[in-house]
Design an enzyme around this catalytic site. Structure first.
Site, PDB file in Angstrom:
ATOM      1  N   ARG A  45     -37.401 -13.528 -32.625  1.00  0.00           N
ATOM      2  CA  ARG A  45     -37.093 -14.800 -33.282  1.00  0.00           C
ATOM      3  C   ARG A  45     -35.603 -15.055 -33.146  1.00  0.00           C
ATOM      4  O   ARG A  45     -34.852 -14.200 -32.705  1.00  0.00           O
ATOM      5  CB  ARG A  45     -37.566 -14.846 -34.748  1.00  0.00           C
ATOM      6  CG  ARG A  45     -37.598 -13.588 -35.557  1.00  0.00           C
ATOM      7  CD  ARG A  45     -36.269 -13.015 -35.932  1.00  0.00           C
ATOM      8  NE  ARG A  45     -35.355 -14.002 -36.473  1.00  0.00           N
ATOM      9  CZ  ARG A  45     -34.057 -13.918 -36.445  1.00  0.00           C
ATOM     10  NH1 ARG A  45     -33.471 -12.850 -35.897  1.00  0.00           N
ATOM     11  NH2 ARG A  45     -33.290 -14.857 -36.936  1.00  0.00           N
ATOM     12  N   GLY A  46     -35.196 -16.268 -33.594  1.00  0.00           N
ATOM     13  CA  GLY A  46     -33.825 -16.703 -33.366  1.00  0.00           C
ATOM     14  C   GLY A  46     -33.817 -17.511 -32.075  1.00  0.00           C
ATOM     15  O   GLY A  46     -34.375 -17.055 -31.061  1.00  0.00           O
ATOM     16  N   ALA A  47     -33.196 -18.695 -32.121  1.00  0.00           N
ATOM     17  CA  ALA A  47     -33.342 -19.657 -31.014  1.00  0.00           C
ATOM     18  C   ALA A  47     -33.028 -19.083 -29.621  1.00  0.00           C
ATOM     19  O   ALA A  47     -33.865 -19.165 -28.716  1.00  0.00           O
ATOM     20  CB  ALA A  47     -32.499 -20.899 -31.308  1.00  0.00           C
ATOM     21  N   ARG A  88     -43.414 -22.294 -30.855  1.00  0.00           N
ATOM     22  CA  ARG A  88     -42.539 -22.670 -31.973  1.00  0.00           C
ATOM     23  C   ARG A  88     -41.813 -23.952 -31.559  1.00  0.00           C
ATOM     24  O   ARG A  88     -41.114 -23.971 -30.546  1.00  0.00           O
ATOM     25  CB  ARG A  88     -41.539 -21.543 -32.303  1.00  0.00           C
ATOM     26  CG  ARG A  88     -42.240 -20.279 -32.820  1.00  0.00           C
ATOM     27  CD  ARG A  88     -41.262 -19.353 -33.523  1.00  0.00           C
ATOM     28  NE  ARG A  88     -40.911 -19.833 -34.835  1.00  0.00           N
ATOM     29  CZ  ARG A  88     -39.902 -19.347 -35.561  1.00  0.00           C
ATOM     30  NH1 ARG A  88     -39.138 -18.391 -35.083  1.00  0.00           N
ATOM     31  NH2 ARG A  88     -39.649 -19.810 -36.773  1.00  0.00           N
ATOM     32  N   GLN A 195     -35.145 -12.801 -43.295  1.00  0.00           N
ATOM     33  CA  GLN A 195     -34.334 -12.431 -42.132  1.00  0.00           C
ATOM     34  C   GLN A 195     -32.927 -11.982 -42.551  1.00  0.00           C
ATOM     35  O   GLN A 195     -32.315 -11.151 -41.882  1.00  0.00           O
ATOM     36  CB  GLN A 195     -34.215 -13.610 -41.156  1.00  0.00           C
ATOM     37  CG  GLN A 195     -35.498 -13.952 -40.418  1.00  0.00           C
ATOM     38  CD  GLN A 195     -36.310 -15.010 -41.140  1.00  0.00           C
ATOM     39  OE1 GLN A 195     -36.271 -15.093 -42.367  1.00  0.00           O
ATOM     40  NE2 GLN A 195     -37.058 -15.815 -40.408  1.00  0.00           N
ATOM     41  N   ASP A 236     -30.866 -24.063 -34.575  1.00  0.00           N
ATOM     42  CA  ASP A 236     -32.063 -24.093 -33.718  1.00  0.00           C
ATOM     43  C   ASP A 236     -32.095 -25.323 -32.832  1.00  0.00           C
ATOM     44  O   ASP A 236     -32.704 -25.316 -31.767  1.00  0.00           O
ATOM     45  CB  ASP A 236     -33.328 -24.027 -34.573  1.00  0.00           C
ATOM     46  CG  ASP A 236     -33.508 -22.614 -35.103  1.00  0.00           C
ATOM     47  OD1 ASP A 236     -32.922 -22.304 -36.147  1.00  0.00           O
ATOM     48  OD2 ASP A 236     -34.178 -21.818 -34.427  1.00  0.00           O
ATOM     49  N   ASN A 246     -31.621 -25.778 -38.769  1.00  0.00           N
ATOM     50  CA  ASN A 246     -31.495 -24.311 -38.873  1.00  0.00           C
ATOM     51  C   ASN A 246     -32.449 -23.858 -39.974  1.00  0.00           C
ATOM     52  O   ASN A 246     -33.113 -24.680 -40.625  1.00  0.00           O
ATOM     53  CB  ASN A 246     -30.037 -23.920 -39.158  1.00  0.00           C
ATOM     54  CG  ASN A 246     -29.811 -22.430 -39.000  1.00  0.00           C
ATOM     55  OD1 ASN A 246     -30.187 -21.829 -37.994  1.00  0.00           O
ATOM     56  ND2 ASN A 246     -29.235 -21.787 -40.004  1.00  0.00           N
ATOM     57  N   LYS A 247     -32.518 -22.567 -40.189  1.00  0.00           N
ATOM     58  CA  LYS A 247     -33.448 -21.983 -41.158  1.00  0.00           C
ATOM     59  C   LYS A 247     -33.442 -22.736 -42.491  1.00  0.00           C
ATOM     60  O   LYS A 247     -32.380 -23.105 -42.995  1.00  0.00           O
ATOM     61  CB  LYS A 247     -33.074 -20.515 -41.373  1.00  0.00           C
ATOM     62  CG  LYS A 247     -33.921 -19.738 -42.355  1.00  0.00           C
ATOM     63  CD  LYS A 247     -35.396 -19.800 -42.095  1.00  0.00           C
ATOM     64  CE  LYS A 247     -35.776 -19.355 -40.696  1.00  0.00           C
ATOM     65  NZ  LYS A 247     -37.187 -19.707 -40.346  1.00  0.00           N
TER      66      LYS A 247
END
Ligand code: MRU
Length: 344
Positions: A45-47, A88, A195, A236, A246-247
């Site tokens: 995960r993470g862009a 995603r 996270q 993201d 973003n998150k």
């Protein structure tokens, strides 16, 4: 710790982030469907990490295609890319990586299918290596903005784990630490999937960077108590006007930063910038399973059957962002003009 590694036998290993920090295990991905599944369930995960993993996924998909011509290979690869992109929707790095690989195929001067497949692998390796280099540059540009002794609040994980290595937001923190600036970090735990608690604190402890874990709802009070000097997060997707997805929880932090007159920085590679979208209102926001909210560590913690809304990301309007730190430099307002100028 490597987020992912390509093995010359022809498969990808992914560090299973869903198990961290309790277990360090690597998933063997021999098929693009293994990679798609790992992305969907946040094992990777993470862009930027999603983009790089999907690039290797596309290589795996292409390797199994029995295409006899360039045209047939390209149409098969396009179909696989579409499936990977559907895993995603918010991080644009995924689409960016798929486009890069497809362009490499389309522009290749050979019609030899086996050479074309090798070119795809070379491009995936380049995406991975470039991301690592870019993060070092983001770190260098970003650390110049960090005062000595700064206490930095961050959200989610925009670290080595979320990228090919070093990190974006955490890359800036690492670079400031390496420059001897004596920085320290507040890590938001980042509900619902933690996270921040699981990954950011793990990375910071590993590098001996002082870190304090707080729950998300402690961020405002930390600022009010004068414990935070600045906020830095990853992204993201950044649209043409600088609005940033973003998150989930990032937007609240940006509002809090404004209320407490604290700088709010976004650190991201330009592969996260999507100039095709005019504003954040157009960004597709992923909504995830209700069980991520109703359950904690596999245990039900809410009344069974309760209605849940679980958006994984939010959008921070550009007016709340002090600067966007990229590998091409630090970009300030007006973002509409300055992002375009840097990208061209
Ligand atoms: O759902 P996740 O864990 O993939 O969300 C990650 C983030 O929101 C990160 O901040 C973002 O991708 C930047 S990573 C360098």
């Amino acid at each position: 710790m490597e987020t992912m590694r390509w093995l010359e036998e022809g498969y990808l290993e992914l560090l299973d982030q869903s198990k961290l920090p309790l277990e360090v295990t690597y998933l063997k991905c021999k098929d693009y469907l293994d990679v798609a599944d790992a992305i969907r369930r946040l094992a990777v995960r993470g862009a930027p990490a999603i983009g790089a993993a999907a690039a290797y996924g596309l290589v795996l998909g292409a390797s199994k295609l029995q295409a006899l011509s360039k045209e047939v290979l390209i149409s098969g690869v396009e179909a696989t890319a579409k499936e990977l992109m559907a895993t995603r929707p918010t991080a644009v790095n995924l689409r960016w990586a798929m486009d890069r690989l497809l362009n490499r195929l389309r522009l290749a001067e050979t019609d030899n299918v086996s050479e074309l497949k090798s070119a795809l692998l070379a491009e995936a390796k380049l995406i991975y290596q470039k991301d690592l280099d870019n993060n070092r540059k983001i770190g260098e540009y970003g650390q110049a903005l960090i005062p000595a002794g700064a206490r930095i609040l961050t959200h989610c994980n925009a670290g080595a784990l979320a990228t090919a290595g070093f990190g974006t937001a955490l890359g800036v923190i690492r670079a400031a630490h390496e420059a001897g600036k004596n920085v320290s970090v507040y890590a938001d735990e980042t509900r619902p999937l933690l996270q921040g608690a699981r990954l950011t604190t793990w990375e910071m402890l590993h590098d001996n960077i002082p870190v304090t874990l707080i729950t998300d709802n402690m961020a405002g009070y930390s600022m009010a108590c004068g414990r935070v000097d600045l906020i830095i997060v990853g992204a993201d997707r950044i649209t043409a006007n600088g609005d940033t997805a973003n998150k989930i929880g990032t937007y609240s932090l940006a509002i809090l930063a404004q209320a407490h007159h604290l700088p709010f920085y976004v650190a991201a590679p330009v592969s996260t910038v999507d100039l095709s979208l005019a504003s954040g209102a157009e960004i597709p926001i992923e909504e995830r399973e209700s069980t991520e909210v109703t359950h904690f560590n596999g245990h039900l913690v809410a009344p069974a059957g309760v209605k849940v809304w679980n958006p994984a990301f939010d959008v921070t309007p550009n007016r709340l962002i002090t600067a966007i730190i990229t590998e091409l430099g630090v970009i300030g307002q007006p973002y509409s003009k300055n992002l375009q100028a840097v990208m061209s």
